[in-house]
Enzyme design. Sequence first.
Site, PDB file in Angstrom:
ATOM      1  N   VAL A 311     120.871  47.287  37.035  1.00 37.82           N
ATOM      2  CA  VAL A 311     121.038  46.508  38.155  1.00 37.82           C
ATOM      3  C   VAL A 311     119.927  45.487  38.389  1.00 37.82           C
ATOM      4  O   VAL A 311     118.690  45.740  38.107  1.00 37.82           O
ATOM      5  CB  VAL A 311     120.915  47.278  39.521  1.00 37.82           C
ATOM      6  CG1 VAL A 311     120.954  46.372  40.776  1.00 37.82           C
ATOM      7  CG2 VAL A 311     122.186  48.263  39.431  1.00 37.82           C
ATOM      8  N   SER A 493     114.837  40.111  37.434  1.00 37.86           N
ATOM      9  CA  SER A 493     114.006  40.038  36.008  1.00 37.86           C
ATOM     10  C   SER A 493     112.792  40.988  36.019  1.00 37.86           C
ATOM     11  O   SER A 493     111.990  40.899  35.400  1.00 37.86           O
ATOM     12  CB  SER A 493     113.590  38.418  35.736  1.00 37.86           C
ATOM     13  OG  SER A 493     114.526  37.679  35.955  1.00 37.86           O
ATOM     14  N   ARG A 494     112.942  42.204  36.728  1.00 33.06           N
ATOM     15  CA  ARG A 494     112.124  43.267  36.891  1.00 33.06           C
ATOM     16  C   ARG A 494     110.602  42.802  37.319  1.00 33.06           C
ATOM     17  O   ARG A 494     109.459  43.269  36.922  1.00 33.06           O
ATOM     18  CB  ARG A 494     111.989  43.649  35.298  1.00 33.06           C
ATOM     19  CG  ARG A 494     113.066  44.298  34.876  1.00 33.06           C
ATOM     20  CD  ARG A 494     114.019  45.141  35.523  1.00 33.06           C
ATOM     21  NE  ARG A 494     115.005  45.786  35.033  1.00 33.06           N
ATOM     22  CZ  ARG A 494     116.054  46.115  35.663  1.00 33.06           C
ATOM     23  NH1 ARG A 494     116.419  45.702  36.637  1.00 33.06           N
ATOM     24  NH2 ARG A 494     117.130  46.900  35.079  1.00 33.06           N
ATOM     25  N   LEU A 495     110.630  41.419  37.961  1.00 31.80           N
ATOM     26  CA  LEU A 495     109.069  41.076  38.526  1.00 31.80           C
ATOM     27  C   LEU A 495     109.086  41.631  39.871  1.00 31.80           C
ATOM     28  O   LEU A 495     109.004  40.555  40.826  1.00 31.80           O
ATOM     29  CB  LEU A 495     109.296  39.540  38.316  1.00 31.80           C
ATOM     30  CG  LEU A 495     109.191  39.197  36.853  1.00 31.80           C
ATOM     31  CD1 LEU A 495     109.095  37.442  36.848  1.00 31.80           C
ATOM     32  CD2 LEU A 495     107.922  39.703  35.952  1.00 31.80           C
TER      33      LEU A 495
END
Length: 531
Positions: A311, A493-495
């Site tokens: 996700v 973006s996993r940030l």
Amino acid sequence: MRSVIRRRVTTMISAFLLQSPPLSSISPKHHQYSLLPLTTQRFLTASHSFRLRTFSTRSIPNMQDSASVSYLSQREAAEIDETLMGPLGFSVDQLMELAGLSVATSVAEVYKPSEYSRVLAICGPGNNGGDGLVAARHLHHFGYKPSICYPKRTSKPLYTGLVTQLESLSVPFVSVDDLPEDLSKDFDVIIDAIFGFSFHGAPRPPFDDIIRRLQTLQKRPVIVSVDIPSGWHVEEGDHEGGGIKPDMLVSLTAPKLCAKSFSGPHHFLGGRFVPPSVAEKYKLELPSYPGTSMCVRIGKPPKVDISAMRVNYVSPELLEDQVESDPVLQFRKWFDEAVAAGLRETNAMALSTTSKDRKPSSRMVLLKGFDENGFVWFTNYESKKGSDLSENPFAALLFYWEDMNRQVRIEGPVERISEEESENYYHSRPRGSQIGAIVSKQSSVVPGRHVLYDEYEELTKKYSDGSVIPKPKNWGGFRLKPNLFEFWQGQPSRLHDRYLFTYIAVSWRPVRLQYSLQEGNPAWIIRRLAP
Ligand SMILES: NC(=O)C1=CN([C@@H]2O[C@H](COP(=O)(O)OP(=O)(O)OC[C@H]3O[C@@H](n4cnc5c(N)ncnc54)[C@H](OP(=O)(O)O)[C@@H]3O)[C@@H](O)[C@H]2O)[C@@H](O)CC1
Ligand SMILES: Cc1cc2nc3c(=O)[nH]c(=O)nc-3n(C[C@H](O)[C@H](O)[C@H](O)COP(=O)(O)O)c2cc1C
Ligand SMILES: Cc1ncc(COP(=O)(O)O)c(C=O)c1O
Ligand SMILES: [K+]
């Protein structure tokens, strides 16, 4: 006059309820449990099923065994249609609205607008096309960007009204000629609302060409068919082969016979308007709908590529000046927000402990209170976690509030709460749970369920006079006094945003901090961590 009409309607309804034999439904398999909800029946009969609880208000689709759902022939579908709109008092607008909403909610269950926003609804000349127009309107309100291809319009007010509603939302209408050759460039989802259960023969222009294009696309958007995959025979399915292969089928009212050969990953049913009298008359076996949902997943669970499951979290940014300086306040804020969002078991947390040989273990427990003194849960002191905590009185707690893209970690030393506090909480629990706590020598091996039940029955009888059920000595609360918190807010973006709170003895001050101490709570140091 009015009473005459009422009498006529009543007679029509009674006549409808008495007449006609059961149609092509598959006979119910579980007669002995027929008064129980379907989910419960499955629990009691199918050994692989494990869900006894029906779902609450959250919209989680049930998995239903396809064998327990009835299928309708073309004639039956038309007959039910007439019955709903005749003696049962529905209007076509109403049914279309409910059908279109069911389609839109089914799409939203599987294809999230963050990834599948560009929708093309291809609408045919009949009611199936109308369902497509309604679904597109709802999808617009759900945050999608729908476009409509509606080549054979009808001049009936119902349809012109639906078109006006879409135009007022600035939903674009595209002609067949203007559709791009490669539909995947412009669209993520195609709603096939071309033909429904009144389809017969071979598709005529311009739909023949559109269906051909949907069949032959190499790289294509996902296709969602409304009620019938267009071009399929209503009963025989894609009997000549080469028909379109939708990824999702949303059957309406009840699946039609062609749906038996649907092999795509997502089969949903939208028919949360079928009155029990219709279901009874046609011996329809229909699944129960979860919570307040307009749709329910039927058919086999989808095959998934686990490695591709992910996700992309999208949340508001969490900036330095937005976190509270006091982590308990920050926790309270997030906890309250999770409760307000209607999350189920907001107080469920993973508790990790280690034994003296330093081997960790985790399990879920329920948080039963928190304040500046710590976080409390209850359990059996002689359980595995109980013995771990006597060997090593330190633990970690983990909350994951999935719908909010939030995770909270808490760590610190643990101690038992007072006997008095445990007594008070124990006696506030339902009497059944109090007896359960006596019966369960938690984490010990039991030869069978009957052992638990026998003792439970015995104690239930013993305390049936309402007398106080004594708390077992080995049952009570633990309190974790946090020296570390981490608040995690998922971002694209996993940030992600992560804030670590560490408790520093006031006598010690680190020289260089990435994020300065905040006033009012000098003992907690807050630092942003890389995701
Ligand atoms: N409870 C319910 O019942 C509910 C029903 N609902 C919905 O209604 C749908 C059934 O609607 P429906 O009866 O209007 O039929 P549908 O298939 O949309 O279109 C018929 C049109 O297609 C045409 N056509 C036919 N064959 C063709 C061909 N080969 N090539 C070209 N054209 C062809 C036909 O023209 P004709 O052949 O008559 O000239 C006519 O114009 C149902 O599937 C569901 O989606 C929900 O809204 C709510 C609950
Ligand atoms: C959502 C959820 C909440 C639970 N809450 C508790 C609880 O508050 N106390 C408890 O003793 N067990 C609770 N359990 C059961 C525990 O997860 C675990 O099975 C049990 O405590 C035995 O763990 P142990 O053998 O590691 O000590 C809960 C389970 C779930 C799934
Ligand atoms: C074995 C056990 N004990 C205690 C609890 C805590 O819940 P409650 O005190 O609300 O019954 C749970 C919750 O699932 C549990 O499974
Ligand atoms: K269709």
